[in-house]
Scaffold this motif. Structure first.
Motif, PDB file in Angstrom:
ATOM      1  N   SER A 138      14.113 -28.930  28.599  1.00 48.08           N
ATOM      2  CA  SER A 138      14.083 -28.761  30.055  1.00 48.08           C
ATOM      3  C   SER A 138      14.043 -30.132  30.704  1.00 48.08           C
ATOM      4  O   SER A 138      13.483 -31.075  30.137  1.00 48.08           O
ATOM      5  N   TRP A 139      14.608 -30.220  31.893  1.00 49.61           N
ATOM      6  CA  TRP A 139      14.611 -31.466  32.658  1.00 49.61           C
ATOM      7  C   TRP A 139      13.887 -31.255  33.981  1.00 49.61           C
ATOM      8  O   TRP A 139      14.034 -30.207  34.628  1.00 49.61           O
ATOM      9  N   TYR A 140      13.130 -32.275  34.376  1.00 56.96           N
ATOM     10  CA  TYR A 140      12.387 -32.251  35.623  1.00 56.96           C
ATOM     11  C   TYR A 140      12.618 -33.556  36.379  1.00 56.96           C
ATOM     12  O   TYR A 140      12.791 -34.617  35.777  1.00 56.96           O
ATOM     13  N   GLN A 141      12.565 -33.465  37.705  1.00 56.64           N
ATOM     14  CA  GLN A 141      12.603 -34.651  38.562  1.00 56.64           C
ATOM     15  C   GLN A 141      11.247 -34.804  39.233  1.00 56.64           C
ATOM     16  O   GLN A 141      10.748 -33.856  39.831  1.00 56.64           O
ATOM     17  N   GLN A 142      10.660 -35.996  39.128  1.00 55.54           N
ATOM     18  CA  GLN A 142       9.396 -36.252  39.801  1.00 55.54           C
ATOM     19  C   GLN A 142       9.581 -37.397  40.786  1.00 55.54           C
ATOM     20  O   GLN A 142       9.644 -38.567  40.389  1.00 55.54           O
ATOM     21  N   ALA A 143       9.678 -37.055  42.050  1.00 61.38           N
ATOM     22  CA  ALA A 143       9.771 -38.084  43.084  1.00 61.38           C
ATOM     23  C   ALA A 143       8.394 -38.718  43.284  1.00 61.38           C
ATOM     24  O   ALA A 143       7.373 -38.131  42.933  1.00 61.38           O
TER      25      ALA A 143
END
Lengths: 115, 112
Positions: A33-38
């Motif tokens: 799974s891929w996540y973006q954390q701003a």
């Protein structure tokens, strides 16, 4: 036993460019799974790959695409980069047979800066 | 649309005392809740979870409480140790749904 590894560690791109981030899952894991954390926010789910196919996708535009290889490693591609794509990109792996969100193992992330 | 909120960006407690981290959610369809801990330069690591059929789950020094009517969960750490200093994220999802929604995190500092 290596955990989840990601490359590169840091990356600087300019607006409009394309970027590819890479992830090797923990040994024995087959789901990525891929996540973006701003900055200042929690991770946001981008998508998940299993059996080389995108299984579920979060609320991200088509500029975000991915791939999973037969060895279960994965790539995240982002086209036409925007300033707002600057973030830490996290990869998480798990084993499908025991899959639940709490059995995901996260990598350290790739820090992408878009100028 | 921020469905999971952690309203305290930071928390500082003395070693040996209790740490209480709070989390609120807006989507009543969420039925599985998790807490993750994150050290600098590392990915988040799973800490503890709770399903909506329970109101409490305990694992050693860590206890998660769920109040479904208030749409609120909390993480209690007793006793707090300096090694607990990290950023804590709460997350919510439907059971076995990959789209977890995370809060923005609370930075816990445990002072010796």
């Amino acid at each position: 036993d290596a955990g989840v590894t990601q490359s590169p560690t840091h990356l600087i791109k300019t607006r409009g460019q394309q970027v590819t981030l890479r992830c090797s899952p923990k040994s024995g894991h087959d789901t990525v799974s891929w996540y973006q954390q701003a900055l200042g926010q929690g991770p946001q789910f981008i998508f998940q790959y299993y059996e080389e196919e995108e299984r579920q996708r979060g609320n991200f535009p088509d500029r975000f695409s991915g791939h999973q290889f037969p060895n279960y490693s994965s790539e995240l591609n982002v086209n036409a980069l925007l300033l707002g794509d600057s973030a830490l990109y996290l990869c998480a792996s798990s084993f499908e047979r025991t899959y639940s969100t709490d059995t995901q193992y996260f990598g350290p992330g790739t820090r992408l800066t878009v100028l | 649309d921020q469905q999971v909120k952690q309203n305290s960006p930071s928390l500082s407690v003395q070693e040996g005392r209790i740490s209480i981290l709070n989390c609120d959610y807006t989507n009543s369809m969420f039925d599985y809740f998790l807490w993750y801990k994150k050290y600098p330069a590392e990915g988040p690591t799973f800490l503890i979870s709770i399903s909506s059929i329970k109101d409490k789950n305990e694992d050693g020094r860590f206890t998660v409480f769920l109040n479904k009517s208030a749409k609120h969960l909390s993480l209690h750490i007793v006793p707090s140790q300096p090694g607990d200093s990290a950023v804590y994220f709460c997350a919510a999802s439907l059971i076995n749904n990959n789209d977890m929604r995370f809060g923005a995190g609370t930075r816990l500092t445990v002072k010796p």
